[in-house]
Design a protein around this motif. Sequence first.
Motif, PDB file in Angstrom:
ATOM      1  N   ASP A   1     -15.374  -4.299  -3.394  1.00  0.00           N
ATOM      2  CA  ASP A   1     -14.825  -4.531  -2.057  1.00  0.00           C
ATOM      3  C   ASP A   1     -13.682  -5.534  -2.108  1.00  0.00           C
ATOM      4  N   THR A   2     -13.815  -6.543  -2.968  1.00  0.00           N
ATOM      5  CA  THR A   2     -12.755  -7.541  -3.116  1.00  0.00           C
ATOM      6  C   THR A   2     -11.505  -6.911  -3.698  1.00  0.00           C
ATOM      7  N   VAL A   3     -11.691  -6.063  -4.714  1.00  0.00           N
ATOM      8  CA  VAL A   3     -10.551  -5.377  -5.325  1.00  0.00           C
ATOM      9  C   VAL A   3      -9.864  -4.478  -4.309  1.00  0.00           C
ATOM     10  N   ARG A   4     -10.656  -3.727  -3.550  1.00  0.00           N
ATOM     11  CA  ARG A   4     -10.097  -2.812  -2.545  1.00  0.00           C
ATOM     12  C   ARG A   4      -9.323  -3.581  -1.477  1.00  0.00           C
ATOM     13  N   ALA A   5      -9.844  -4.705  -1.034  1.00  0.00           N
ATOM     14  CA  ALA A   5      -9.164  -5.509  -0.016  1.00  0.00           C
ATOM     15  C   ALA A   5      -7.857  -6.076  -0.553  1.00  0.00           C
ATOM     16  N   THR A   6      -7.878  -6.560  -1.778  1.00  0.00           N
ATOM     17  CA  THR A   6      -6.654  -7.118  -2.380  1.00  0.00           C
ATOM     18  C   THR A   6      -5.581  -6.052  -2.521  1.00  0.00           C
ATOM     19  N   GLN A   7      -5.967  -4.883  -3.006  1.00  0.00           N
ATOM     20  CA  GLN A   7      -5.003  -3.793  -3.176  1.00  0.00           C
ATOM     21  C   GLN A   7      -4.438  -3.332  -1.839  1.00  0.00           C
ATOM     22  N   ALA A   8      -5.277  -3.307  -0.805  1.00  0.00           N
ATOM     23  CA  ALA A   8      -4.798  -2.907   0.524  1.00  0.00           C
ATOM     24  C   ALA A   8      -3.762  -3.896   1.043  1.00  0.00           C
ATOM     25  N   GLY A   9      -4.021  -5.187   0.864  1.00  0.00           N
ATOM     26  CA  GLY A   9      -3.059  -6.191   1.298  1.00  0.00           C
ATOM     27  C   GLY A   9      -1.738  -6.075   0.564  1.00  0.00           C
ATOM     28  N   GLN A  10      -1.805  -5.776  -0.726  1.00  0.00           N
ATOM     29  CA  GLN A  10      -0.577  -5.619  -1.504  1.00  0.00           C
ATOM     30  C   GLN A  10       0.194  -4.378  -1.063  1.00  0.00           C
ATOM     31  N   ARG A  11      -0.519  -3.274  -0.826  1.00  0.00           N
ATOM     32  CA  ARG A  11       0.157  -2.052  -0.359  1.00  0.00           C
ATOM     33  C   ARG A  11       0.792  -2.283   1.010  1.00  0.00           C
ATOM     34  N   LEU A  12       0.094  -3.012   1.862  1.00  0.00           N
ATOM     35  CA  LEU A  12       0.635  -3.269   3.196  1.00  0.00           C
ATOM     36  C   LEU A  12       1.950  -4.045   3.111  1.00  0.00           C
ATOM     37  N   SER A  13       2.014  -5.015   2.225  1.00  0.00           N
ATOM     38  CA  SER A  13       3.257  -5.780   2.085  1.00  0.00           C
ATOM     39  C   SER A  13       4.399  -4.899   1.599  1.00  0.00           C
TER      40      SER A  13
ATOM     41  N   CYS B   1      -0.506   1.040   9.096  1.00  0.00           N
ATOM     42  CA  CYS B   1      -0.439  -0.398   8.820  1.00  0.00           C
ATOM     43  C   CYS B   1      -1.722  -1.087   9.281  1.00  0.00           C
ATOM     44  N   LEU B   2      -2.238  -0.690  10.429  1.00  0.00           N
ATOM     45  CA  LEU B   2      -3.495  -1.268  10.911  1.00  0.00           C
ATOM     46  C   LEU B   2      -4.654  -0.904   9.976  1.00  0.00           C
ATOM     47  N   HIS B   3      -4.649   0.310   9.455  1.00  0.00           N
ATOM     48  CA  HIS B   3      -5.680   0.708   8.495  1.00  0.00           C
ATOM     49  C   HIS B   3      -5.676  -0.239   7.291  1.00  0.00           C
ATOM     50  N   LEU B   4      -4.504  -0.471   6.719  1.00  0.00           N
ATOM     51  CA  LEU B   4      -4.403  -1.360   5.561  1.00  0.00           C
ATOM     52  C   LEU B   4      -4.724  -2.803   5.935  1.00  0.00           C
ATOM     53  N   HIS B   5      -4.283  -3.212   7.118  1.00  0.00           N
ATOM     54  CA  HIS B   5      -4.528  -4.581   7.594  1.00  0.00           C
ATOM     55  C   HIS B   5      -6.033  -4.868   7.676  1.00  0.00           C
ATOM     56  N   HIS B   6      -6.775  -3.974   8.301  1.00  0.00           N
ATOM     57  CA  HIS B   6      -8.216  -4.177   8.435  1.00  0.00           C
ATOM     58  C   HIS B   6      -8.931  -4.017   7.097  1.00  0.00           C
ATOM     59  N   LEU B   7      -8.445  -3.118   6.263  1.00  0.00           N
ATOM     60  CA  LEU B   7      -9.035  -2.956   4.938  1.00  0.00           C
ATOM     61  C   LEU B   7      -8.864  -4.236   4.122  1.00  0.00           C
ATOM     62  N   ALA B   8      -7.712  -4.865   4.259  1.00  0.00           N
ATOM     63  CA  ALA B   8      -7.465  -6.120   3.538  1.00  0.00           C
ATOM     64  C   ALA B   8      -8.378  -7.243   4.026  1.00  0.00           C
ATOM     65  N   LEU B   9      -8.799  -7.165   5.281  1.00  0.00           N
ATOM     66  CA  LEU B   9      -9.710  -8.168   5.839  1.00  0.00           C
ATOM     67  C   LEU B   9     -11.174  -7.831   5.569  1.00  0.00           C
ATOM     68  N   GLY B  10     -11.416  -6.690   4.928  1.00  0.00           N
ATOM     69  CA  GLY B  10     -12.793  -6.279   4.682  1.00  0.00           C
ATOM     70  C   GLY B  10     -13.457  -5.658   5.890  1.00  0.00           C
ATOM     71  N   GLU B  11     -12.679  -5.290   6.908  1.00  0.00           N
ATOM     72  CA  GLU B  11     -13.213  -4.702   8.141  1.00  0.00           C
ATOM     73  C   GLU B  11     -13.149  -3.175   8.025  1.00  0.00           C
ATOM     74  N   THR B  12     -14.124  -2.629   7.308  1.00  0.00           N
ATOM     75  CA  THR B  12     -14.062  -1.217   6.946  1.00  0.00           C
ATOM     76  C   THR B  12     -14.202  -0.291   8.150  1.00  0.00           C
TER      77      THR B  12
ATOM     78  N   GLU C   1     -13.151  -0.751  11.285  1.00  0.00           N
ATOM     79  CA  GLU C   1     -11.858  -0.683  11.960  1.00  0.00           C
ATOM     80  C   GLU C   1     -10.835   0.065  11.102  1.00  0.00           C
ATOM     81  N   ALA C   2     -10.912  -0.156   9.790  1.00  0.00           N
ATOM     82  CA  ALA C   2      -9.980   0.537   8.889  1.00  0.00           C
ATOM     83  C   ALA C   2     -10.175   2.046   8.957  1.00  0.00           C
ATOM     84  N   ARG C   3     -11.427   2.494   9.007  1.00  0.00           N
ATOM     85  CA  ARG C   3     -11.690   3.938   9.111  1.00  0.00           C
ATOM     86  C   ARG C   3     -11.178   4.502  10.429  1.00  0.00           C
TER      87      ARG C   3
END
Length: 224
Positions: free
Chosen positions: A45-57, A128-139, A141-143
């Motif tokens: 979950d930590t890896v997925r959140a980090t990658q989502a934040g990087q993709r969002l940027s 962008c909201l999907h990636l934003h919530h995924l980066a916060l670990g809010e699965t 909302e991301a879905r």
Amino acid sequence: MTAIDNLLADARIPTAPRDGFDVGAALRRLAADAATAPTAAPHPDTVRATQAGQRLSVVCRWILNRPDAADHVDRLATEPQTPADDEHLDVDGALVFACLLHLTDHPESAQFWWQLAAGAGHRAAAYCLHLHHLALGETREARHWLHEVTDDVLDPDAPDSAFLATLETVATYVRKTGTSLASAPTASLEMEVDRLATVKPDSCIIVQRPDRRLADRLHDFTRR
């Protein structure tokens, strides 16, 4: 010497270093042990959140560098002051402004403006909201926002999962290699956002809509 003196002499703590003890060698051994010690793998979950934040940027930088980005923010700055009114909202301007807010460390405000654009049907804002919530670990909302991106009930041309997978692969490649012409916000742009962040009621954490001064800075940025 009295008996007490003899006892005190025997109890004295030696201060001379022990023969044969190499402090430098001991420190080197400790460093080597630390370097070879196994480390726990990060949680998926930590890896997925980090990658989502990087993709969002990466995605935000692409959007901010669009040739028409400043034009849309300019229109957003001159619209009537009713940001919740979809009829008078330049949704592309709201998307660009949200991405700028994200890249200048105003995540709550970025989420607010993304939601305005996504609520008006802008799929890029929903992504962008999907990636934003995924980066916060809010699965959950991301879905929800991913469904808003891929739902083809009303729009048969909605991007499918294969398209999004390709987009994320490209974003990951750009992040790892740095091979992108999309520039990060300049210091002058960041200063303008910070200025807007201070012009609001004390009880409000949302950055107000952009003004012409910020739009002019963005025009300078996109002309570079």
